[in-house]
Design an enzyme around this catalytic site. Sequence first.
Site, PDB file in Angstrom:
ATOM      1  N   ASP A 397       8.947 -42.928-106.167  1.00 26.47           N
ATOM      2  CA  ASP A 397       9.314 -42.126-105.003  1.00 26.47           C
ATOM      3  C   ASP A 397       8.241 -41.060-104.769  1.00 26.47           C
ATOM      4  O   ASP A 397       7.767 -40.429-105.724  1.00 26.47           O
ATOM      5  CB  ASP A 397      10.678 -41.464-105.222  1.00 26.47           C
ATOM      6  CG  ASP A 397      11.171 -40.799-103.952  1.00 26.47           C
ATOM      7  OD1 ASP A 397      11.665 -41.512-103.071  1.00 26.47           O
ATOM      8  OD2 ASP A 397      11.033 -39.570-103.840  1.00 26.47           O
ATOM      9  N   ASN A 405       5.678 -34.839 -94.257  1.00 24.77           N
ATOM     10  CA  ASN A 405       5.853 -35.271 -92.863  1.00 24.77           C
ATOM     11  C   ASN A 405       5.961 -34.073 -91.932  1.00 24.77           C
ATOM     12  O   ASN A 405       5.386 -34.059 -90.840  1.00 24.77           O
ATOM     13  CB  ASN A 405       7.107 -36.145 -92.738  1.00 24.77           C
ATOM     14  CG  ASN A 405       6.796 -37.617 -92.881  1.00 24.77           C
ATOM     15  OD1 ASN A 405       5.650 -38.032 -92.717  1.00 24.77           O
ATOM     16  ND2 ASN A 405       7.796 -38.409 -93.196  1.00 24.77           N
ATOM     17  N   HIS A 410       4.519 -37.540 -88.603  1.00 20.00           N
ATOM     18  CA  HIS A 410       4.901 -38.874 -89.064  1.00 20.00           C
ATOM     19  C   HIS A 410       3.750 -39.869 -89.099  1.00 20.00           C
ATOM     20  O   HIS A 410       3.702 -40.719 -89.998  1.00 20.00           O
ATOM     21  CB  HIS A 410       6.040 -39.408 -88.192  1.00 20.00           C
ATOM     22  CG  HIS A 410       7.339 -38.713 -88.453  1.00 20.00           C
ATOM     23  ND1 HIS A 410       8.174 -39.025 -89.503  1.00 20.00           N
ATOM     24  CD2 HIS A 410       7.927 -37.659 -87.804  1.00 20.00           C
ATOM     25  CE1 HIS A 410       9.226 -38.221 -89.489  1.00 20.00           C
ATOM     26  NE2 HIS A 410       9.105 -37.393 -88.465  1.00 20.00           N
ATOM     27  N   ASP A 414       3.010 -42.041 -92.338  1.00 17.97           N
ATOM     28  CA  ASP A 414       2.898 -43.504 -92.387  1.00 17.97           C
ATOM     29  C   ASP A 414       1.602 -43.922 -93.072  1.00 17.97           C
ATOM     30  O   ASP A 414       1.581 -44.858 -93.883  1.00 17.97           O
ATOM     31  CB  ASP A 414       2.951 -44.090 -90.967  1.00 17.97           C
ATOM     32  CG  ASP A 414       4.320 -43.930 -90.334  1.00 17.97           C
ATOM     33  OD1 ASP A 414       5.277 -43.630 -91.082  1.00 17.97           O
ATOM     34  OD2 ASP A 414       4.436 -44.097 -89.111  1.00 17.97           O
ATOM     35  N   ARG A 430       0.184 -60.278-112.078  1.00 21.92           N
ATOM     36  CA  ARG A 430       0.583 -61.652-112.369  1.00 21.92           C
ATOM     37  C   ARG A 430       1.329 -62.238-111.178  1.00 21.92           C
ATOM     38  O   ARG A 430       1.792 -61.520-110.300  1.00 21.92           O
ATOM     39  CB  ARG A 430       1.457 -61.705-113.624  1.00 21.92           C
ATOM     40  CG  ARG A 430       0.683 -61.335-114.880  1.00 21.92           C
ATOM     41  CD  ARG A 430       1.542 -61.396-116.107  1.00 21.92           C
ATOM     42  NE  ARG A 430       2.613 -60.393-116.069  1.00 21.92           N
ATOM     43  CZ  ARG A 430       3.479 -60.214-117.057  1.00 21.92           C
ATOM     44  NH1 ARG A 430       3.412 -60.959-118.130  1.00 21.92           N
ATOM     45  NH2 ARG A 430       4.411 -59.287-116.947  1.00 21.92           N
ATOM     46  N   GLU A 441      10.554 -43.654 -98.450  1.00 24.00           N
ATOM     47  CA  GLU A 441       9.315 -43.481 -99.217  1.00 24.00           C
ATOM     48  C   GLU A 441       9.478 -43.992-100.648  1.00 24.00           C
ATOM     49  O   GLU A 441       8.682 -43.677-101.525  1.00 24.00           O
ATOM     50  CB  GLU A 441       8.910 -42.008 -99.242  1.00 24.00           C
ATOM     51  CG  GLU A 441       9.859 -41.082 -99.989  1.00 24.00           C
ATOM     52  CD  GLU A 441      10.994 -40.565 -99.114  1.00 24.00           C
ATOM     53  OE1 GLU A 441      11.668 -39.613 -99.517  1.00 24.00           O
ATOM     54  OE2 GLU A 441      11.212 -41.117 -98.012  1.00 24.00           O
TER      55      GLU A 441
END
Length: 532
Positions: A397, A405, A410, A414, A430, A441
């Site tokens: 997180d 933000n 925003h 992003d 793998r 997020e």
Amino acid sequence: MTLITIPDDAANPDHQTIQQIRRQRLLLRAKVFVVLVCLTLLIIIFWQNHNVYNIGRQHAKNYAANLTNSLAQQTEATFKQADTILLGLVERVETDGTRPANLRRLESLLVQHVTELPKLHGLFIYDEHGRWLANSMRRSPVHVNNADRDYFIYLSTHTDAKPFIGKPVKSRSTDEWILTIARRLNHADGRFAGVVLATIRLDYFNQQYNSYRLLGPNSAIALDSAKGILLLRRPFDEKQIGMDISNAPLFREHLPKATSGIFHAKASAIDGQDRLISYRQLDSYPLIQVVSLSQKDLLAMWWRETYPHLLVAAALTLGLGFLGFRLLRQIGKRMDAENELQKAQASLQQLNQELERMAMQDGLTGLANRRQFDLALDEEFRRAMRHQQPLALVMLDVDAFKQYNDQYGHPAGDDCLRKISAVVKACQRRAGDLAARYGGEEIALLLPGTDLDSARAIAVQIQQDVRNLAIAHPTGSNGILTVSCGVDAIVPVHNRHLPPDLLERADKALYAAKAAGRDHVMAAPATVHMPE
């Protein structure tokens, strides 16, 4: 002299009778064989074409479902872009006020947003009386008031923080059909202060729908409101805009049970046709995306494929007794027809797979989306249980992402998520590893065949790589943006562990990392990871 006579079988009546009986039996057997072959051929033709119909119908269902999901994601992204702009405008207006200097700056910003997003028709700010304060058109019509619009009436009497999406209307400034999304403005004491409005060109959705190839001329794409109002439909008919279809089976029978699905409607509420209807309710907005395939078109496609087969069967049946050499020729034609059918089915299957891939990917980050992650978790959990191998999960997180933000906007947020997603994706070392955007997020990294120590090491590497990005964040640790990670690993035991157990423990570890001051990697306790 003795005369020896040889019997003449040709002159023997009994022998002739026997030969005649044999010929009749042979002819009867041949007739029975021909009848059986014809019946067998007809049965095979019927079964194959019935099977083709069922397969084609199933492919049509898959196509409709995948197309619906793809369109729903695009529609949600479109409204999300507009709504994000409105949230920023609400904050600025409520914070800075509506003094003339502030409105001039806001108007420049509105123009910039509309220029960058051609799908937007305009952005507008109205006061509590419906008068125009600022707009993206650099002009304000004289004596025009929007207090009679449905969004203005609703928001002036409702204090919730949700956006309002209204019925399509014709713009008073350009006479274009538009969809509206609006948010409420408040005074400092909470009283209604006006409305910020974004208008989206209806023609944008119409062009988007026209870019898809549907299965037949009677197929349709529609966008409805959750209250049963038809907002837009392809083929476009201005008379249908705003039609009340709340009594249709979709709203009466299916939406109350499930937010997405596919069903057969005996008579469409729009044109009365039998239709195969696929629908999905958007996650964040009260809108329903619908793809409607006409039963007439599906039958027409089936008949186009079936009709040559019926002609072949008739030709083979009629010519079987005296045109046997044509049999191979007709079989060859049949094989060619089946080959073309297989090609058509392969093409449709490839298209369905591409749409399914689009529906399983997060559009912003390029990672797997929540749906793909849930499927992969169940599959890898079962595999780990069968082979008694560890399965690890890293939950990540972004720390103080809301403040980031708020500070940078925003679009910067992003871009930040894309950079962090690239770091996590690079840790897929793998074939079975899967990085997915779990929500907002929050990012999940599924690591089959990985124990707790190895998973923790990967999480620490991700944490360090994110620090190395050196993304400036005033409220972050050391002035940069950081992440917190929760790690868990488990060797699943049948009838003891479930996939949510792994999710829950990794999530608790993530919360512990947050509680420890963020920018930490925490692992779940190791005592429950191995089976008894």
